[in-house]
Design an enzyme around this catalytic site. Sequence first.
Site, PDB file in Angstrom:
ATOM      1  N   GLY A   1      37.760  47.811  48.670  1.00  0.00           N
ATOM      2  CA  GLY A   1      37.258  48.689  47.622  1.00  0.00           C
ATOM      3  C   GLY A   1      36.582  47.889  46.528  1.00  0.00           C
ATOM      4  N   ASP A   2      36.179  48.586  45.477  1.00  0.00           N
ATOM      5  CA  ASP A   2      35.431  47.997  44.372  1.00  0.00           C
ATOM      6  C   ASP A   2      36.188  48.273  43.084  1.00  0.00           C
ATOM      7  OD1 ASP A   2      33.671  47.196  42.412  1.00  0.00           O
ATOM      8  OD2 ASP A   2      31.951  48.277  43.211  1.00  0.00           O
ATOM      9  N   PHE A   3      36.704  47.220  42.437  1.00  0.00           N
ATOM     10  CA  PHE A   3      37.528  47.454  41.249  1.00  0.00           C
ATOM     11  C   PHE A   3      36.727  47.925  40.040  1.00  0.00           C
ATOM     12  CE2 PHE A   3      37.808  42.509  41.104  1.00  0.00           C
ATOM     13  CZ  PHE A   3      36.553  42.375  40.530  1.00  0.00           C
TER      14      PHE A   3
ATOM     15  N   HIS B   1      37.403  36.236  33.955  1.00  0.00           N
ATOM     16  CA  HIS B   1      36.485  35.198  33.462  1.00  0.00           C
ATOM     17  C   HIS B   1      35.141  35.222  34.190  1.00  0.00           C
ATOM     18  CE1 HIS B   1      36.909  31.615  36.442  1.00  0.00           C
ATOM     19  NE2 HIS B   1      37.134  32.741  37.087  1.00  0.00           N
TER      20      HIS B   1
END
Length: 355
Positions: free
Chosen positions: A246-248, A265
């Site tokens: 998935g894509d956070f 970061h």
Amino acid sequence: MTIKAHEEEGTAIMSDEHAVQPVPPTVMMAQLLDGFLLSQALFVLADAGVATILDQEGPQTIATLAERTGSDADVLARLIRSVTPYGVFRTEEGKVAVTELGATLSESHPQSMHGIAVGGMHLHYRAVGELRHTLRTGQSAASKYFGKPYFDHVATDPSLAALFGRAMAVFARTLRAGTFDDYQLPPGVLIVDLGGGDGTILTELLRSDDRPDRRGIVFDLPGRVESAHAVLTAARLAERVEVVAGDFFTEVPQADIYLLSWILHDWNDEKALEILRSVWAAAAAGARLIVVEQVVPTGDEPHPSKHMDLVMVSLLGGRERTESEYRALLGDAGFVVEQVVSTPSPFVILESVKP
């Protein structure tokens, strides 16, 4: 005789039996300016497998090394000679031997830096040549060089993605080593490692935890997270840990504990807040967020985070942050920092909660 630092003339780095010679500022500056030559020499020697052969088989002649690595013998000798003064190799009885330092470039070394060296050569070196563009515009040098964001470039080539994964695994074994020594996870059953890659960090946490009922999710982009299956199987954690793609930036799984280890970061404040707000949206009240990052000291003392900040600004447009900057970032996303845990590594652990 001891070596003494001279503020006006530079640090003494050469000595003989009778005297210590201070290095003039011009010579020291010349060495700093030539640092790119040293790094490139180390990159190509690691890529050629020189340290690996010497580490596994002992001292070899230049002729043998050249034949084994498919190298020009004269150039190979000169490259080895150029890095030998820095303690990477030593010569003895007409043969080249690898030192304890140089052995870290061997692929078989238990704390091998080979993946970082080869990754740096193929993923970083040329792109950083556009740092002047970053200084003028604030845009990443990598975007200028590759014509697209760094991670988009890496994703276009499976071999580059594999190199990146190897480099991150090296960082997990070396720079981040000891981060979780004696660390106790906060209360909660389900922990999700966001941007967890091959699952190395979550594996370390679960194997050292004293609660066998804990379960986990390794969450990362398709193409990156699949490598976690082998790591989890080898650690006998496959039944306790789910691998989810998935894509956070858009949506993350529900969990009791969220882990962001060396993720924030990579991004500027705006993009980092997008990640944190995805976590906030999925988390229930009382859920914990663990952020593992280097924290930049406010003084002038040396710290690995200051070097890494050059990598962030040139490649990703991200940034290393001070503790107050992380507190502000987490606060803007709605989290309350409960404690900041120092570790034996250059990293700290910031624990926060969703009220």
